[in-house]
Design an enzyme around this catalytic site. Structure first.
Site, short mmCIF file in Angstrom:
data_model
loop_
_atom_site.label_atom_id
_atom_site.label_comp_id
_atom_site.label_asym_id
_atom_site.label_seq_id
_atom_site.Cartn_x
_atom_site.Cartn_y
_atom_site.Cartn_z
N LYS A 22 15.67 -10.92 -11.05
CA LYS A 22 14.36 -10.84 -11.74
C LYS A 22 13.60 -9.60 -11.28
O LYS A 22 13.07 -8.84 -12.09
CB LYS A 22 13.55 -12.08 -11.42
CG LYS A 22 12.08 -11.99 -11.77
CD LYS A 22 11.32 -13.26 -11.51
CE LYS A 22 10.89 -13.43 -10.08
NZ LYS A 22 9.66 -12.72 -9.70
N ASN A 23 13.58 -9.37 -9.97
CA ASN A 23 12.72 -8.32 -9.41
C ASN A 23 13.31 -6.92 -9.52
O ASN A 23 12.63 -5.94 -9.20
CB ASN A 23 12.34 -8.65 -7.96
CG ASN A 23 11.41 -9.86 -7.91
OD1 ASN A 23 10.89 -10.29 -8.94
ND2 ASN A 23 11.25 -10.42 -6.74
N ARG A 93 1.94 -10.72 -12.36
CA ARG A 93 1.46 -9.57 -11.62
C ARG A 93 2.37 -8.35 -11.79
O ARG A 93 1.92 -7.21 -11.78
CB ARG A 93 1.36 -9.93 -10.14
CG ARG A 93 0.69 -8.93 -9.32
CD ARG A 93 0.69 -9.29 -7.88
NE ARG A 93 0.13 -8.20 -7.12
CZ ARG A 93 0.76 -7.06 -6.90
NH1 ARG A 93 2.00 -6.92 -7.35
NH2 ARG A 93 0.21 -6.09 -6.23
N CYS A 117 -3.18 -14.65 -6.24
CA CYS A 117 -2.26 -15.66 -6.77
C CYS A 117 -2.01 -16.66 -5.65
O CYS A 117 -2.54 -16.56 -4.56
CB CYS A 117 -0.97 -15.00 -7.25
SG CYS A 117 0.07 -14.45 -5.92
N ARG A 122 -3.36 -9.91 -3.63
CA ARG A 122 -2.31 -9.02 -4.11
C ARG A 122 -2.92 -7.65 -4.48
O ARG A 122 -3.10 -7.32 -5.63
CB ARG A 122 -1.61 -9.62 -5.33
CG ARG A 122 -1.02 -11.00 -5.13
CD ARG A 122 0.12 -11.07 -4.15
NE ARG A 122 1.30 -10.36 -4.59
CZ ARG A 122 2.26 -10.90 -5.35
NH1 ARG A 122 2.10 -12.11 -5.82
NH2 ARG A 122 3.34 -10.20 -5.69
N PRO A 123 -3.30 -6.84 -3.49
CA PRO A 123 -3.95 -5.56 -3.80
C PRO A 123 -2.98 -4.57 -4.46
O PRO A 123 -1.76 -4.75 -4.40
CB PRO A 123 -4.38 -5.03 -2.42
CG PRO A 123 -3.44 -5.68 -1.47
CD PRO A 123 -3.09 -7.01 -2.05
N LEU A 126 -2.04 0.79 -2.89
CA LEU A 126 -0.95 1.75 -2.64
C LEU A 126 -0.41 2.32 -3.97
O LEU A 126 -0.05 3.50 -4.05
CB LEU A 126 0.18 1.09 -1.85
CG LEU A 126 -0.20 0.63 -0.44
CD1 LEU A 126 0.94 -0.15 0.20
CD2 LEU A 126 -0.59 1.82 0.44
N ASP A 308 10.54 -13.92 0.30
CA ASP A 308 10.86 -14.79 -0.84
C ASP A 308 11.83 -15.90 -0.49
O ASP A 308 12.10 -16.77 -1.34
CB ASP A 308 11.44 -13.97 -2.00
CG ASP A 308 10.38 -13.09 -2.62
OD1 ASP A 308 10.73 -12.23 -3.44
OD2 ASP A 308 9.20 -13.23 -2.26
N ARG A 400 9.96 -19.46 -13.72
CA ARG A 400 9.61 -18.04 -13.65
C ARG A 400 10.72 -17.24 -12.98
O ARG A 400 10.88 -16.06 -13.23
CB ARG A 400 8.30 -17.85 -12.88
CG ARG A 400 7.10 -18.48 -13.55
CD ARG A 400 5.84 -18.05 -12.90
NE ARG A 400 5.75 -16.59 -12.84
CZ ARG A 400 4.70 -15.94 -12.37
NH1 ARG A 400 3.68 -16.61 -11.90
NH2 ARG A 400 4.68 -14.63 -12.34
C1 EPZ Z 1 7.44 -7.83 -4.82
O1 EPZ Z 1 6.06 -8.08 -5.00
C2 EPZ Z 1 8.15 -9.04 -5.41
N1 EPZ Z 1 7.83 -9.14 -6.84
C3 EPZ Z 1 7.72 -10.31 -4.68
O2 EPZ Z 1 8.48 -11.38 -5.20
C4 EPZ Z 1 8.04 -10.16 -3.20
O3 EPZ Z 1 7.57 -11.29 -2.50
C5 EPZ Z 1 7.37 -8.89 -2.65
O4 EPZ Z 1 7.77 -7.74 -3.42
C6 EPZ Z 1 7.75 -8.63 -1.19
O5 EPZ Z 1 9.14 -8.49 -1.11
C7 EPZ Z 1 8.43 -8.28 -7.69
O6 EPZ Z 1 9.21 -7.43 -7.31
C8 EPZ Z 1 8.09 -8.45 -9.14
P1 EPZ Z 1 4.57 -5.75 -2.20
P2 EPZ Z 1 5.00 -6.89 -4.72
O7 EPZ Z 1 3.76 -4.75 -2.93
O8 EPZ Z 1 5.60 -5.58 -5.06
C9 EPZ Z 1 0.67 -5.55 0.43
C10 EPZ Z 1 8.87 -13.49 -6.11
O9 EPZ Z 1 8.75 -14.60 -5.59
N2 EPZ Z 1 0.26 -4.53 -0.54
O10 EPZ Z 1 5.88 -5.33 -1.63
O11 EPZ Z 1 3.72 -7.28 -5.37
C11 EPZ Z 1 0.79 -6.93 -0.21
O12 EPZ Z 1 -0.47 -7.59 -0.22
C12 EPZ Z 1 7.81 -12.44 -5.90
O13 EPZ Z 1 9.85 -13.12 -6.80
C13 EPZ Z 1 -0.88 -3.78 -0.26
O14 EPZ Z 1 -1.53 -3.96 0.77
O15 EPZ Z 1 4.83 -6.99 -3.14
C14 EPZ Z 1 1.78 -7.62 0.69
O16 EPZ Z 1 1.12 -8.10 1.84
C15 EPZ Z 1 6.61 -13.00 -5.14
N3 EPZ Z 1 -1.26 -2.83 -1.16
C16 EPZ Z 1 2.73 -6.48 1.09
O17 EPZ Z 1 2.01 -5.26 0.87
C17 EPZ Z 1 -0.56 -2.59 -2.32
O18 EPZ Z 1 -0.96 -1.70 -3.10
C18 EPZ Z 1 4.02 -6.42 0.28
O19 EPZ Z 1 3.65 -6.42 -1.06
C19 EPZ Z 1 0.58 -3.37 -2.57
C20 EPZ Z 1 0.97 -4.33 -1.66
#
Ligand code: EPZ
Length: 421
Positions: A22-23, A93, A117, A122-123, A126, A308, A400
């Site tokens: 999915k991801n 998201r 969520c 979920r900022p 970056l 995950d 999902r």
């Molecule tokens: C991806 O989400 C995955 N989703 C998530 O899977 C997964 O849990 C996550 O990566 C971590 O591996 C998809 O790929 C669609 P991140 P993503 O940006 O990209 C912080 C599932 O169950 N952060 O890597 O949104 C954030 O808050 C889903 O399949 C910032 O601070 O995650 C978190 O603490 C859930 N600023 C950390 O970084 C930003 O601009 C990692 O988030 C972005 C993120």
């Protein structure tokens, strides 16, 4: 609203075909916005989130059709609409992944800022930081991120945040940089296999990306991307979930299509718990002895233990011989499964971003509430072994991220069925 009913206690035995990731599929679908010609994608899973992304792309002028053989063909037919509306982004998201491609290809994007969520804040700072480094201008108006760019220009940037690298943040910046002028170097890029698969897809379309899979990704901009035919990688999180299903039921499963190299941290952990995991000829073979050893787990960006799989591992460790400690470093609030597992007789205690797991001899079936995708998976795993019947409400959460999970589990011996209201 549909729910699942399970009667626990059956040992799982047999082979499971792991679906496409999915991801990986979500950012790759968004990347089709960049392509001048038709794209054909194989092994895209049929999930609610995928259908949401295809619906969003349709509104953004990317037409698609799923062929009888399951492949999806996509082509850009109209570039007028660049607005990803809140009612879509709030449901999924990952819709933010259209931001980079829209800015790169159409020089503008209006994408609703995703709210929080179930797994926490979920900022997207970056994402914006990276796109602005390439020359985009952004402002927040009425909850929408408005971005404009005359011409994106390659640069060096650091994309690490308070919690390490960002998966979709890296994806967005890579997708924007492929059409930027000159070279972009991203330091502290996400190394997840899903980002690597996106880069492989973009390179097949004519991009020039190197270093993907490492914390430093280099992109040399090109004038345009053509189309391509691409096979999406297997879903390592689905594979990890089924590996834990084999372990928790003291069963043995062959996970067809799964790749050991995408799950080293999780496999290392499960082996320390006492699970037997070997490379099979068609994927990964998992079997278990009845005894489960307690372990300590800390989730980290790839190649660390994946966040995950944290909820699913917690369900397994409820039955270990002793106390385990699980620390969630990526999403520190990702613990909605704790209270529900305790309703089934688990003894879990949260201390901030850590949960202490006191192993118990058995779990007992109960009605429980699914709250998010991976917490739902944890409840299903617990229901597979809990004594008596479990009822897991809000089945839509699991849909999902898992294709027909009840069919795949039933086929290897689980007593599970989906019940519509
Ligand atoms: C991806 O989400 C995955 N989703 C998530 O899977 C997964 O849990 C996550 O990566 C971590 O591996 C998809 O790929 C669609 P991140 P993503 O940006 O990209 C912080 C599932 O169950 N952060 O890597 O949104 C954030 O808050 C889903 O399949 C910032 O601070 O995650 C978190 O603490 C859930 N600023 C950390 O970084 C930003 O601009 C990692 O988030 C972005 C993120």
């Amino acid at each position: 609203m549909e729910h699942f009913e399970l009667n626990g206690g059956n040992r799982l035995k047999g082979a499971v075909q792991i679906s496409g990731a999915k991801n990986a599929a979500l950012p790759i679908l968004a990347a089709c916005i960049l392509c001048e010609d038709e794209v054909t994608l194989h092994n895209v899973p049929d999930l609610a989130d995928i259908r949401s992304m295809i619906n969003l792309l349709n509104r953004l002028g990317v037409k698609s059709q799923r062929r009888d053989d399951g492949a999806i063909q996509l082509r850009v037919v109209d570039e007028m609409n660049c607005h990803a509306e809140y009612e879509l982004v709030s449901k999924m998201r990952a819709s933010v992944c259209v931001m980079g491609p829209l800015v790169a290809k159409r020089k503008r994007a209006q994408v609703a800022m995703p709210g929080g969520c179930a797994i926490g804040f979920r900022p997207v700072n970056l994402h914006l930081q990276g796109l602005e480094a390439l020359g985009a201008e952004s402002e927040l108006t009425g909850g929408d991120m408005m971005l404009r760019a005359k011409k994106l220009k390659g640069t060096e940037m650091f994309l690490g945040g308070a919690f390490g690298s960002s998966v979709t943040g890296t994806a967005n910046v890579v997708m924007a940089a492929v059409l930027a002028e000159g070279r972009t170097v991203i330091e502290s890029a996400a190394c997840e296999p899903e980002v690597t698969d996106l880069a492989d897809f973009l390179n097949a379309c004519g991009a020039r990306i190197t270093g993907h899979g490492t914390p430093r990704i280099t992109i040399d901009g090109v004038a345009a991307l053509k189309g391509c035919e691409h096979h999406v990688i297997a879903d390592r999180i689905e594979a990890g979930t089924f590996a834990i299903a084999a372990a928790i039921t003291n069963g043995e499963l062959e996970l067809r299509g799964a790749r050991i190299e995408h799950l080293i941290a999780a496999i290392d952990c499960l082996r320390r718990v006492g699970v037997i995991i070997e490379r099979g000829e068609k994927g990964i073979s998992v079997s278990s002895t009845r005894r489960l050893e307690p372990v300590s787990i800390t989730t980290q960006p790839y190649p660390g233990f994946p966040t995950d799989l944290q909820a699913q591992a917690t369900a397994l460790l409820c039955l270990a011989d002793g106390n385990s400690i699980i620390t969630e470093k990526v999403f520190p609030d990702r613990f909605l499964h704790i209270a529900e597992l305790n309703r089934m007789g688990a003894q879990l205690r949260r201390e901030g971003g850590t949960v202490i797991v006191h192993g118990v001899k058995k779990l007992v079936g109960a009605p429980v509430m699914a709250s998010d995708l991976r917490a739902s998976a944890a409840l299903i795993l617990a229901g597979l072994i809990a004594k008596g019947q479990s009822r897991i409400s809000r089945a839509y959460h699991i849909d999902r991220g898992y294709e027909r999970i009840e069919d795949k589990l039933s086929a290897v011996g689980a007593d599970i069925r989906r019940v519509g209201e």
